[in-house]
Every structure is written in structure tokens, then in C-alpha cells.
Scaffold this active site. Structure first.
Site, PDB file in Angstrom:
ATOM      1  N   ARG A   1       0.823  -1.227   0.000  1.00  0.00           N
ATOM      2  CA  ARG A   1       0.000   0.000   0.000  1.00  0.00           C
ATOM      3  C   ARG A   1       0.853   1.270   0.000  1.00  0.00           C
ATOM      4  O   ARG A   1       0.530   2.269   0.655  1.00  0.00           O
ATOM      5  CB  ARG A   1      -0.956   0.020   1.200  1.00  0.00           C
ATOM      6  CG  ARG A   1      -1.882  -1.162   1.259  1.00  0.00           C
ATOM      7  CD  ARG A   1      -2.843  -1.230   0.063  1.00  0.00           C
ATOM      8  NE  ARG A   1      -3.552  -2.502   0.099  1.00  0.00           N
ATOM      9  CZ  ARG A   1      -3.153  -3.588  -0.578  1.00  0.00           C
ATOM     10  NH1 ARG A   1      -2.114  -3.554  -1.391  1.00  0.00           N
ATOM     11  NH2 ARG A   1      -3.804  -4.711  -0.492  1.00  0.00           N
TER      12      ARG A   1
ATOM     13  N   SER B   1     -10.234  -0.317   4.112  1.00  0.00           N
ATOM     14  CA  SER B   1      -9.449  -0.606   5.319  1.00  0.00           C
ATOM     15  C   SER B   1      -8.828   0.668   5.873  1.00  0.00           C
ATOM     16  O   SER B   1      -8.128   1.384   5.155  1.00  0.00           O
ATOM     17  CB  SER B   1      -8.318  -1.587   4.994  1.00  0.00           C
ATOM     18  OG  SER B   1      -8.868  -2.803   4.569  1.00  0.00           O
TER      19      SER B   1
ATOM     20  N   GLU C   1      -3.889   3.215   6.789  1.00  0.00           N
ATOM     21  CA  GLU C   1      -3.753   3.053   5.330  1.00  0.00           C
ATOM     22  C   GLU C   1      -4.440   4.228   4.639  1.00  0.00           C
ATOM     23  O   GLU C   1      -4.010   4.668   3.581  1.00  0.00           O
ATOM     24  CB  GLU C   1      -4.425   1.731   4.908  1.00  0.00           C
ATOM     25  CG  GLU C   1      -4.394   1.484   3.412  1.00  0.00           C
ATOM     26  CD  GLU C   1      -4.922   0.105   3.037  1.00  0.00           C
ATOM     27  OE1 GLU C   1      -4.683  -0.870   3.791  1.00  0.00           O
ATOM     28  OE2 GLU C   1      -5.586  -0.001   1.993  1.00  0.00           O
TER      29      GLU C   1
HETATM   30  C1  LIG Z   1     -15.289  -0.087  -0.035  1.00  0.00           C
HETATM   31  C2  LIG Z   1     -13.819   0.074  -0.281  1.00  0.00           C
HETATM   32  C3  LIG Z   1     -13.019  -1.049  -0.442  1.00  0.00           C
HETATM   33  C4  LIG Z   1     -11.643  -0.911  -0.669  1.00  0.00           C
HETATM   34  N1  LIG Z   1     -10.885  -2.023  -0.833  1.00  0.00           N
HETATM   35  C5  LIG Z   1      -9.576  -1.914  -1.089  1.00  0.00           C
HETATM   36  C6  LIG Z   1      -8.768  -3.082  -1.294  1.00  0.00           C
HETATM   37  O1  LIG Z   1      -9.226  -4.213  -1.260  1.00  0.00           O
HETATM   38  N2  LIG Z   1      -7.445  -2.902  -1.540  1.00  0.00           N
HETATM   39  C7  LIG Z   1      -6.887  -1.670  -1.609  1.00  0.00           C
HETATM   40  O2  LIG Z   1      -5.687  -1.562  -1.856  1.00  0.00           O
HETATM   41  N3  LIG Z   1      -7.616  -0.554  -1.392  1.00  0.00           N
HETATM   42  C8  LIG Z   1      -8.943  -0.649  -1.156  1.00  0.00           C
HETATM   43  N4  LIG Z   1      -9.693   0.488  -0.948  1.00  0.00           N
HETATM   44  C9  LIG Z   1      -9.023   1.811  -0.908  1.00  0.00           C
HETATM   45  C10 LIG Z   1      -8.959   2.553  -2.248  1.00  0.00           C
HETATM   46  O3  LIG Z   1      -9.992   2.157  -3.124  1.00  0.00           O
HETATM   47  C11 LIG Z   1      -7.598   2.368  -2.913  1.00  0.00           C
HETATM   48  O4  LIG Z   1      -6.541   2.827  -2.098  1.00  0.00           O
HETATM   49  C12 LIG Z   1      -7.538   3.099  -4.264  1.00  0.00           C
HETATM   50  O5  LIG Z   1      -6.380   2.724  -4.947  1.00  0.00           O
HETATM   51  C13 LIG Z   1      -7.528   4.621  -4.121  1.00  0.00           C
HETATM   52  O6  LIG Z   1      -7.715   5.188  -5.403  1.00  0.00           O
HETATM   53  P1  LIG Z   1      -8.378   6.605  -5.564  1.00  0.00           P
HETATM   54  O7  LIG Z   1      -8.387   6.947  -7.005  1.00  0.00           O
HETATM   55  O8  LIG Z   1      -9.689   6.628  -4.892  1.00  0.00           O
HETATM   56  O9  LIG Z   1      -7.332   7.511  -4.812  1.00  0.00           O
HETATM   57  P2  LIG Z   1      -7.590   8.683  -3.777  1.00  0.00           P
HETATM   58  O10 LIG Z   1      -8.300   8.159  -2.596  1.00  0.00           O
HETATM   59  O11 LIG Z   1      -8.175   9.849  -4.468  1.00  0.00           O
HETATM   60  O12 LIG Z   1      -6.101   9.012  -3.357  1.00  0.00           O
HETATM   61  C14 LIG Z   1      -5.322   8.057  -2.671  1.00  0.00           C
HETATM   62  C15 LIG Z   1      -3.852   8.475  -2.792  1.00  0.00           C
HETATM   63  O13 LIG Z   1      -3.451   8.383  -4.149  1.00  0.00           O
HETATM   64  C16 LIG Z   1      -2.986   9.662  -4.610  1.00  0.00           C
HETATM   65  N5  LIG Z   1      -3.432   9.780  -5.999  1.00  0.00           N
HETATM   66  C17 LIG Z   1      -4.692   9.646  -6.488  1.00  0.00           C
HETATM   67  N6  LIG Z   1      -4.693   9.791  -7.812  1.00  0.00           N
HETATM   68  C18 LIG Z   1      -3.415  10.025  -8.177  1.00  0.00           C
HETATM   69  C19 LIG Z   1      -2.775  10.293  -9.423  1.00  0.00           C
HETATM   70  N7  LIG Z   1      -3.442  10.328 -10.582  1.00  0.00           N
HETATM   71  N8  LIG Z   1      -1.448  10.522  -9.413  1.00  0.00           N
HETATM   72  C20 LIG Z   1      -0.741  10.509  -8.259  1.00  0.00           C
HETATM   73  N9  LIG Z   1      -1.293  10.269  -7.067  1.00  0.00           N
HETATM   74  C21 LIG Z   1      -2.611  10.028  -7.030  1.00  0.00           C
HETATM   75  C22 LIG Z   1      -3.627  10.676  -3.685  1.00  0.00           C
HETATM   76  O14 LIG Z   1      -2.860  11.870  -3.629  1.00  0.00           O
HETATM   77  C23 LIG Z   1      -3.622   9.924  -2.371  1.00  0.00           C
HETATM   78  O15 LIG Z   1      -2.354  10.004  -1.759  1.00  0.00           O
HETATM   79  C24 LIG Z   1     -11.063   0.378  -0.725  1.00  0.00           C
HETATM   80  C25 LIG Z   1     -11.876   1.517  -0.566  1.00  0.00           C
HETATM   81  C26 LIG Z   1     -13.237   1.364  -0.360  1.00  0.00           C
HETATM   82  C27 LIG Z   1     -14.106   2.592  -0.208  1.00  0.00           C
END
Ligand SMILES: Cc1cc2nc3c(=O)[nH]c(=O)nc-3n(C[C@H](O)[C@H](O)[C@H](O)COP(=O)(O)OP(=O)(O)OC[C@H]3O[C@@H](n4cnc5c(N)ncnc54)[C@H](O)[C@@H]3O)c2cc1C
Length: 359
Positions: free
Chosen positions: A225, A273, A343
Site C-alpha cells: 500500500r 481498510s 492506510e
Molecule cells: C469499499 C472500499 C473497499 C476498498 N478495498 C480496497 C482493497 O481491497 N485494496 C486496496 O488496496 N484498497 C482498497 N480500498 C481503498 C482505495 O480504493 C484504494 O486505495 C484506491 O487505490 C484509491 O484510489 P483513488 O483513485 O480513490 O485515490 P484517492 O483516494 O483519491 O487518493 C489516494 C492516494 O493516491 C494519490 N493519488 C490519487 N490519484 C493520483 C494520481 N493520478 N497521481 C498521483 N497520485 C494520485 C492521492 O494523492 C492519495 O495520496 C477500498 C476503498 C473502499 C471505499
């Protein structure tokens, strides 16, 4: 952006007994605090001055959106606004952002926003610039077993498209409600795989250097992560390597993953998480063992279904969620001697949790 490092609350209930255990617990806490301090290096400035924000908005011109609510752009659906926001439609927009930021030399904090599924934004909001790849950066190209996907593409959508095309190895992504850019940054994963297993490389705009950089996966520092992507780098696309397989089999796996998630994870407003799993253990199990399942603080509560999920009530407060994160962290440390590392990324909170001090 600061990772949580709350003070330990005086937890009620029985404390672990012997000195050796207390020492181990203290060591774990010290290590985690050192890590948190190292991470805080990313934080730099918490909020820009009004003058700097106005200058930035004026330099950004048509790209700038001022005082934009962020709650509705996150899966927690709580929290305040971004002082200035840009929804980038292209790499050129991001280069223009870099140009606009240049004379302000680090005085404006920058947050890259994907789908907001791993973020908790403080109720007071984010006093800087939020940059988000817009919908036009969500293209998906399939060439043989290679996928070139835009940063704004949705992980579940790409998982389904790849599976329908008979490509295997990305079915797990159907359970991740984030964007591809966020998944690269977080090295998202699940069901025995992660981005590191499929990623060939990513293209990013470096907002500090003002140029496009191609980063092979080996240079992305992908770990559990985590990645080496800095807050000034915006991923614009990623290249994935999958395996040729059978579409029906891949779609069946997708169905199974969706079913498993519905059965084991709560719905509602959350960011998945809250804590990373400590080596060889599960954060959800530890939260449950500490007796915190269902525990509530204001408008936030630990899920009854899964101890590592904290849910926010509709119309609730991000600061309540943050207080509960710190509380759970402290109680698990006191009762079980394990310091859980968040996380989720907490945005707009200061080092001690501006959300109000940790309990
Ligand atoms: C119901 C649920 C279940 C989930 N299950 C999992 C799971 O099983 N495994 C898992 O790993 N995660 C899980 N997650 C967490 C989440 O979905 C992941 O971490 C996902 O990768 C975040 O992507 P995001 O686009 O929403 O990023 P954001 O939440 O918008 O940002 C997360 C981080 O990434 C950075 N970021 C976002 N976009 C970019 C970009 N284009 N360039 C550079 N940096 C960027 C942001 O600055 C921040 O630091 C879950 C979340 C939910 C709500």
C-alpha cells in the site's frame, strides 16, 4: 497531507502485564512514531496564505475552481472544501498547473485527488491546490495482453473490460472503487494480487520539474500500500501487462469477488481498510479483539461487520472519523501492544490531528 500520529489515549480496561511486553509495546510505538515523523516530511506546508491562493487562482485562469467541496468527491462523503481545485482534462492542463505554481515556490500545498476512495478530508478542508485528472483522462486501450489506461479510469471498469476481452490477472481490481492513478500511488491490491504484479510502468506529470516523466515499475518503489510517487507527481496513465485467458472464466472470477465483498464488507460511507495489516496479522482481527467493533464516536463508528472499516453517518463529520481513528489506534496499542498504521490518507489535519486533539 499528514499521516495520523495521534497521542495514546489512556485506555480503559486491563493492561498487558509483564515488563517485556510493555517494552515491546513501547518499541512498536516508537518505531511507528518515527515512521510517521519520516512520512510527515511530505507535509511541508499545511495551508497557503490567502494572497498565495489568490495569485495561484489568477495564474490558473479558466482552470481554477475556487472553494470546491471535497466530501462529495470522496467515498467518505464528509469533510470540507479545497481552496483551489483543477480538474485536468489533459497532460497540457497539468503542465499549465506546473507553470502557474512555479513562482509560488512551495508555498501552496498540493494534493492529487483520484476517486477519493482512500482519503479523509478534514472538516476545515484543504488550504491548498487539489489537482484531479478529469473524465477525459479515462481512456482504455487494449493491445494484445497490454493495457494502456488513463489515470482517471475506474478500477472496476478496467477489470470488467479486461476480463470481457479474455485477459486475466486483473479480476481483483473489480473490488477497488478507486481510479487507476490512485491505485498506482497506493499500490492497491486484494485477493492475492496488487498493482505491482501487473504494472509495467506509469506516465506522470512532475509538477515541480514541469515535465512528463515515464516511470518504469521498478522505479516506482511499490510496496505494501505504498509507492515512491510524491505529492508533486500526477500519474496520467499506466501500462499493465495481463495474461491471455478465457473471458468466461475471468467474468466468473469477477462475479465471485463481487459476491465475497458484499458478504464480508460493509456498505455506507467509508474508505475501505482504515489500517494496514501488521506483518502476519489482520488489523480487523486486532480491532475486534480490542473490543471495538461497533464502537461509536459522534457521527463515526467502527463497522459491526468488519473491524477495520470506520463508517461515517450521512451528513457526519470527518473530524469525528479522525478522532475515532486515533482512538482505535490508541486502544489497540494499549490493550494488545500493536501500533496500527493508517492506510487511509488524512488530508488537512495537522500532526496531532487538528480534528480536535486525539482523545
Ligand atoms: C469499499 C472500499 C473497499 C476498498 N478495498 C480496497 C482493497 O481491497 N485494496 C486496496 O488496496 N484498497 C482498497 N480500498 C481503498 C482505495 O480504493 C484504494 O486505495 C484506491 O487505490 C484509491 O484510489 P483513488 O483513485 O480513490 O485515490 P484517492 O483516494 O483519491 O487518493 C489516494 C492516494 O493516491 C494519490 N493519488 C490519487 N490519484 C493520483 C494520481 N493520478 N497521481 C498521483 N497520485 C494520485 C492521492 O494523492 C492519495 O495520496 C477500498 C476503498 C473502499 C471505499
Amino acid at each position: 497531507m499528514v499521516r495520523a500520529s495521534g497521542q495514546l489515549p489512556a485506555a480503559p480496561g486491563p493492561a498487558p502485564g509483564d515488563d517485556a511486553r510493555d517494552d515491546a509495546r513501547d518499541d512498536a510505538r516508537d518505531d511507528a512514531r518515527d515512521d510517521a515523523r519520516d512520512d510527515a516530511g511530505q507535509a511541508e506546508v499545511h495551508a497557503a496564505s490567502q494572497g498565495a491562493l489568490e495569485e495561484l487562482a489568477s495564474r490558473l485562469g479558466r482552470l481554477a475552481m475556487v472553494d470546491q467541496p471535497l466530501g462529495s468527491r470522496t467515498t467518505y462523503r464528509v469533510g470540507g472544501s479545497a481552496a483551489v481545485m483543477v480538474e485536468a482534462g489533459s497532460t497540457d492542463d497539468l503542465l499549465a498547473v506546473s507553470e502557474a505554481l512555479r513562482p509560488l515556490a512551495g508555498s501552496v500545498p498540493v494534493l492529487v485527488l483520484g476517486n477519493g476512495s482512500n482519503l479523509l478530508v478534514a472538516d476545515r478542508g484543504f488550504g491548498g491546490l487539489v489537482v484531479s485528472p478529469g473524465r477525459s483522462m479515462a481512456e482504455v486501450e487494449i493491445a494484445g495482453t497490454t493495457l494502456r489506461v488513463g489515470a482517471a479510469s475506474s478500477m472496476p471498469v478496467v477489470a470488467r473490460q479486461a476480463s470481457a476481452a479474455g485477459l486475466m490477472g486483473f479480476e481483483w481490481a473489480v473490488g477497488i472503487p478507486g481510479s487507476v492513478g490512485g491505485a498506482v500511488c497506493m499500490n492497491a491490491g486484494g485477493h492475492g494480487s496488487d498493482m505491482a504484479a501487473v504494472l509495467l510502468g506509469a506516465r506522470a506529470v512532475d509538477l515541480v520539474a514541469g515535465r512528463v516523466v515515464d516511470l518504469p515499475a521498478e522505479r516506482l518503489g511499490l510496496g505494501y500500500r505504498t509507492s515512491a510517487i510524491g505529492s508533486g507527481q500526477v500519474v496520467v496513465s499506466a501500462e499493465l501487462s495481463l495474461e491471455a485467458g478465457d473471458a468466461a472464466e475471468a467474468m466468473a472470477q469477477i462475479g465471485e469477488i463481487v459476491r465475497w465483498r458484499r458478504e464480508h464488507q460493509p456498505g455506507g460511507s467509508n474508505a475501505g481498510s482504515v489500517f494496514m495489516n501488521p506483518e502476519g496479522d489482520s488489523a480487523g482481527r486486532l480491532v475486534e479483539q480490542a473490543g471495538l467493533k461497533g464502537f461509536r464516536m459522534g457521527s463515526a463508528r467502527v463497522s459491526e461487520k468488519h473491524g477495520n472499516f470506520i463508517q461515517a453517518d450521512e451528513g457526519g463529520s470527518a473530524d469525528d472519523v479522525a478522532r475515532l481513528v486515533f482512538h482505535v489506534q490508541g486502544v489497540v496499542a494499549e490493550r494488545l501492544g500493536v501500533w496500527l498504521t493508517p492506510e487511509i490518507r488524512m488530508v488537512g489535519f495537522d500532526q496531532a490531528g487538528s480534528a480536535g486533539s486525539p482523545p
